[in-house]
Write a protein that holds these residues in place. Structure first.
Motif, PDB file in Angstrom:
ATOM      1  N   MET A 108       2.626   1.722   6.050  1.00  0.00           N
ATOM      2  CA  MET A 108       2.028   2.943   5.494  1.00  0.00           C
ATOM      3  C   MET A 108       0.557   3.134   5.864  1.00  0.00           C
ATOM      4  O   MET A 108      -0.093   4.053   5.348  1.00  0.00           O
ATOM      5  CB  MET A 108       2.171   2.991   3.961  1.00  0.00           C
ATOM      6  CG  MET A 108       3.595   2.926   3.472  1.00  0.00           C
ATOM      7  SD  MET A 108       4.500   4.446   3.866  1.00  0.00           S
ATOM      8  CE  MET A 108       6.180   3.988   3.461  1.00  0.00           C
ATOM      9  N   LEU A 150       5.732   8.755  -8.179  1.00  0.00           N
ATOM     10  CA  LEU A 150       6.231   9.111  -6.848  1.00  0.00           C
ATOM     11  C   LEU A 150       7.344  10.155  -6.906  1.00  0.00           C
ATOM     12  O   LEU A 150       7.629  10.798  -5.894  1.00  0.00           O
ATOM     13  CB  LEU A 150       6.748   7.863  -6.124  1.00  0.00           C
ATOM     14  CG  LEU A 150       5.691   6.865  -5.648  1.00  0.00           C
ATOM     15  CD1 LEU A 150       6.362   5.601  -5.131  1.00  0.00           C
ATOM     16  CD2 LEU A 150       4.798   7.482  -4.574  1.00  0.00           C
ATOM     17  N   ARG A 197      11.100   6.095   1.235  1.00  0.00           N
ATOM     18  CA  ARG A 197      10.627   4.850   1.839  1.00  0.00           C
ATOM     19  C   ARG A 197       9.777   4.052   0.855  1.00  0.00           C
ATOM     20  O   ARG A 197       9.860   2.816   0.781  1.00  0.00           O
ATOM     21  CB  ARG A 197       9.835   5.154   3.109  1.00  0.00           C
ATOM     22  CG  ARG A 197      10.673   5.699   4.255  1.00  0.00           C
ATOM     23  CD  ARG A 197       9.801   6.147   5.412  1.00  0.00           C
ATOM     24  NE  ARG A 197       9.021   5.028   5.947  1.00  0.00           N
ATOM     25  CZ  ARG A 197       8.048   5.192   6.849  1.00  0.00           C
ATOM     26  NH1 ARG A 197       7.726   6.399   7.287  1.00  0.00           N
ATOM     27  NH2 ARG A 197       7.396   4.141   7.285  1.00  0.00           N
ATOM     28  N   GLU A 198       8.950   4.754   0.077  1.00  0.00           N
ATOM     29  CA  GLU A 198       8.090   4.069  -0.889  1.00  0.00           C
ATOM     30  C   GLU A 198       8.897   3.499  -2.053  1.00  0.00           C
ATOM     31  O   GLU A 198       8.576   2.421  -2.576  1.00  0.00           O
ATOM     32  CB  GLU A 198       7.023   5.023  -1.397  1.00  0.00           C
ATOM     33  CG  GLU A 198       6.031   5.451  -0.325  1.00  0.00           C
ATOM     34  CD  GLU A 198       4.908   6.273  -0.897  1.00  0.00           C
ATOM     35  OE1 GLU A 198       4.076   5.709  -1.632  1.00  0.00           O
ATOM     36  OE2 GLU A 198       4.879   7.492  -0.637  1.00  0.00           O
ATOM     37  N   THR A 199       9.946   4.216  -2.459  1.00  0.00           N
ATOM     38  CA  THR A 199      10.811   3.698  -3.512  1.00  0.00           C
ATOM     39  C   THR A 199      11.461   2.392  -3.064  1.00  0.00           C
ATOM     40  O   THR A 199      11.576   1.433  -3.842  1.00  0.00           O
ATOM     41  CB  THR A 199      11.887   4.733  -3.882  1.00  0.00           C
ATOM     42  OG1 THR A 199      11.256   5.957  -4.278  1.00  0.00           O
ATOM     43  CG2 THR A 199      12.758   4.234  -5.022  1.00  0.00           C
ATOM     44  N   TRP A 227      -3.856   5.690  -1.374  1.00  0.00           N
ATOM     45  CA  TRP A 227      -2.846   4.659  -1.580  1.00  0.00           C
ATOM     46  C   TRP A 227      -3.036   3.942  -2.914  1.00  0.00           C
ATOM     47  O   TRP A 227      -4.173   3.653  -3.319  1.00  0.00           O
ATOM     48  CB  TRP A 227      -2.925   3.594  -0.483  1.00  0.00           C
ATOM     49  CG  TRP A 227      -2.535   4.007   0.893  1.00  0.00           C
ATOM     50  CD1 TRP A 227      -1.312   3.832   1.490  1.00  0.00           C
ATOM     51  CD2 TRP A 227      -3.356   4.632   1.899  1.00  0.00           C
ATOM     52  NE1 TRP A 227      -1.324   4.308   2.785  1.00  0.00           N
ATOM     53  CE2 TRP A 227      -2.576   4.803   3.070  1.00  0.00           C
ATOM     54  CE3 TRP A 227      -4.688   5.050   1.914  1.00  0.00           C
ATOM     55  CZ2 TRP A 227      -3.070   5.379   4.223  1.00  0.00           C
ATOM     56  CZ3 TRP A 227      -5.189   5.637   3.070  1.00  0.00           C
ATOM     57  CH2 TRP A 227      -4.382   5.797   4.207  1.00  0.00           C
ATOM     58  N   GLN A 254       0.861  -1.181   0.000  1.00  0.00           N
ATOM     59  CA  GLN A 254       0.000   0.000   0.000  1.00  0.00           C
ATOM     60  C   GLN A 254       0.899   1.233   0.000  1.00  0.00           C
ATOM     61  O   GLN A 254       1.557   1.526   0.996  1.00  0.00           O
ATOM     62  CB  GLN A 254      -0.941  -0.037   1.195  1.00  0.00           C
ATOM     63  CG  GLN A 254      -1.753  -1.331   1.244  1.00  0.00           C
ATOM     64  CD  GLN A 254      -2.858  -1.319   2.272  1.00  0.00           C
ATOM     65  OE1 GLN A 254      -3.869  -0.636   2.114  1.00  0.00           O
ATOM     66  NE2 GLN A 254      -2.710  -2.087   3.338  1.00  0.00           N
ATOM     67  N   LEU A 255       0.902   1.937  -1.123  1.00  0.00           N
ATOM     68  CA  LEU A 255       1.836   3.040  -1.347  1.00  0.00           C
ATOM     69  C   LEU A 255       1.081   4.364  -1.397  1.00  0.00           C
ATOM     70  O   LEU A 255       0.290   4.596  -2.320  1.00  0.00           O
ATOM     71  CB  LEU A 255       2.567   2.840  -2.673  1.00  0.00           C
ATOM     72  CG  LEU A 255       3.360   1.537  -2.828  1.00  0.00           C
ATOM     73  CD1 LEU A 255       3.653   1.274  -4.291  1.00  0.00           C
ATOM     74  CD2 LEU A 255       4.650   1.605  -2.033  1.00  0.00           C
ATOM     75  N   MET A 294      10.100   0.316  -1.029  1.00  0.00           N
ATOM     76  CA  MET A 294       9.041  -0.695  -1.106  1.00  0.00           C
ATOM     77  C   MET A 294       8.867  -1.190  -2.538  1.00  0.00           C
ATOM     78  O   MET A 294       8.695  -2.393  -2.781  1.00  0.00           O
ATOM     79  CB  MET A 294       7.725  -0.122  -0.576  1.00  0.00           C
ATOM     80  CG  MET A 294       7.709   0.120   0.911  1.00  0.00           C
ATOM     81  SD  MET A 294       6.167   0.907   1.481  1.00  0.00           S
ATOM     82  CE  MET A 294       4.971  -0.432   1.245  1.00  0.00           C
TER      83      MET A 294
END
Length: 371
Positions: A288, A332, A354-356, A308, A119-120, A358
């Motif tokens: 997240m 992103l 952090r999302e990168t 998300w 979940q981004l 993921m």
């Protein structure tokens, strides 16, 4: 100040978004981000299908339009339908990605047929209380207690003394209040009802929060509408109406919206700054999943939330997985530059990093798409 978008998106917001995008035939390396491995050949066509949130749809539309300027042979079809719609179809593996403004629960995650779901957060925005009352200002004040009582059906007329007390200079008409809410499973509803539950113990006990709730309707006047476009349209066309919609829809449709009293006792309008200040007071966990309503801070706008993207960590189709990871990686990074033009908050750099990380765990056959 909020910068209004010059584009008219109403027509596309109510239907299916189907835009040809540039594929990933060559490696796409945005500034400060990792390159993508396993990219398509230039002549290979790929189609991705997504569904869900109408909250994020205006931003997604613009990101897709910008992305297509430098890429070819990937087509992305996106249908709004609401967050519940996106979660259900992602869980059934009938779409390639979902979008939601209400993160998936443990129970929902356990039922996802394609395995582990990431979940981004892809957007951060504010939910307005918009209204249609002839002869009153563009921005009135609605206290948390009064808002809960409007949706409880306890305040039923715009000239109620509780409303005039907060707006002594406003001459409210003798006009019935028509509360508008979402008719389908909705992440915007989740944000709104989490806020009502945070500020009203009665609401928390008697109604609660979530993508769908049993809306009080003692007067029989409350109405349901589908999607943010549907609620915006219902408010705009119904004298006496009040409804909750994402800020972009209020601005694009020129619908008045209210000041809200935040946790620090300050009257604030929905804004990029207010949503950012609200989010800043919350710790975002590794998965997240966080609700950010009613945060402290003088500038915080209390009805704010994330949207998300939902993707399976294991992609069974390598070509689709490559296209999806490439687009999300771009969204992103470079795609965040479009957020303020549509009244969304650009995601902070530390969250994007952090999302990168993921996204680098998304694989096909055990091989990551990003390195």
């Amino acid at each position: 100040m909020i910068r209004k978008s010059g584009r008219i998106l109403t027509a596309v917001l109510t239907g299916v978004l189907a835009i040809s995008l540039v594929g990933c035939g060559s490696q796409n390396q945005s500034q400060g981000q990792s390159s993508t491995s396993g990219t398509q050949q230039a002549d290979q066509a790929v189609t991705l299908t997504g569904a869900g949130s109408t909250f994020v749809q205006p931003l997604l539309l613009q990101q897709v339009a910008e992305y297509q300027k430098s890429h070819s042979n990937v087509t992305i079809n996106y249908q709004g339908g609401g967050s519940g719609f996106g979660i259900q179809h992602l869980s059934d593996s009938t779409i390639d990605f979902g979008a939601t403004d209400a993160f998936m629960t443990d129970d929902q995650l356990s039922k996802a047929q394609g395995g582990k779901v990431l979940q981004l957060p892809v957007a951060l925005g504010a939910v307005t209380l918009s209204y249609n009352v002839p002869g009153i200002p563009e921005h009135i004040k609605i206290s948390p207690e009064n808002l809960a009582n409007i949706y409880f059906g306890k305040i039923t007329n715009w000239n109620d003394p509780a409303l005039t007390k907060d707006n002594p200079d406003v001459k409210f008409p003798d006009l019935a209040i028509i509360p508008i809410h979402r008719s389908e499973g909705s992440g915007t509803t989740s944000i709104f009802t989490h806020y009502l539950s945070a500020i009203s113990p009665d609401w928390n006990t008697k109604v609660g929060s979530g993508t769908s709730v049993d809306w009080p309707n003692p007067s029989g006047k409350a109405l349901g509408a589908k999607g943010n476009p549907g609620v915006a349209g219902a408010v705009k066309s119904t004298s006496g109406a009040i409804g909750y919609i994402e800020l972009a829809y209020a601005l694009q449709n020129k619908i008045p919206y209210a000041y809200m009293l935040n946790k620090d006792g300050k009257w604030v309008l929905p804004s990029l700054e207010g949503a950012s200040a609200d989010a800043a007071s919350f710790q975002i966990p590794d998965d997240m999943r966080v609700n950010i309503v009613n945060g402290p801070g003088a500038a915080a706008y209390p009805i704010s939330g994330f949207s998300w993207a939902l993707v399976y960590q294991n992609q069974t189709d390598k070509a689709k997985g490559t296209a999806l990871v490439n687009f999300l990686n771009w969204a992103l990074h470079d795609g965040q530059k479009l957020a303020p033009t549509l009244s969304y908050v650009p995601l902070p750099d530390n969250l994007v990093a952090r999302e990168t990380a993921m996204l680098k765990t998304v694989t096909s056959g055990g091989q990551p798409f990003l390195k």
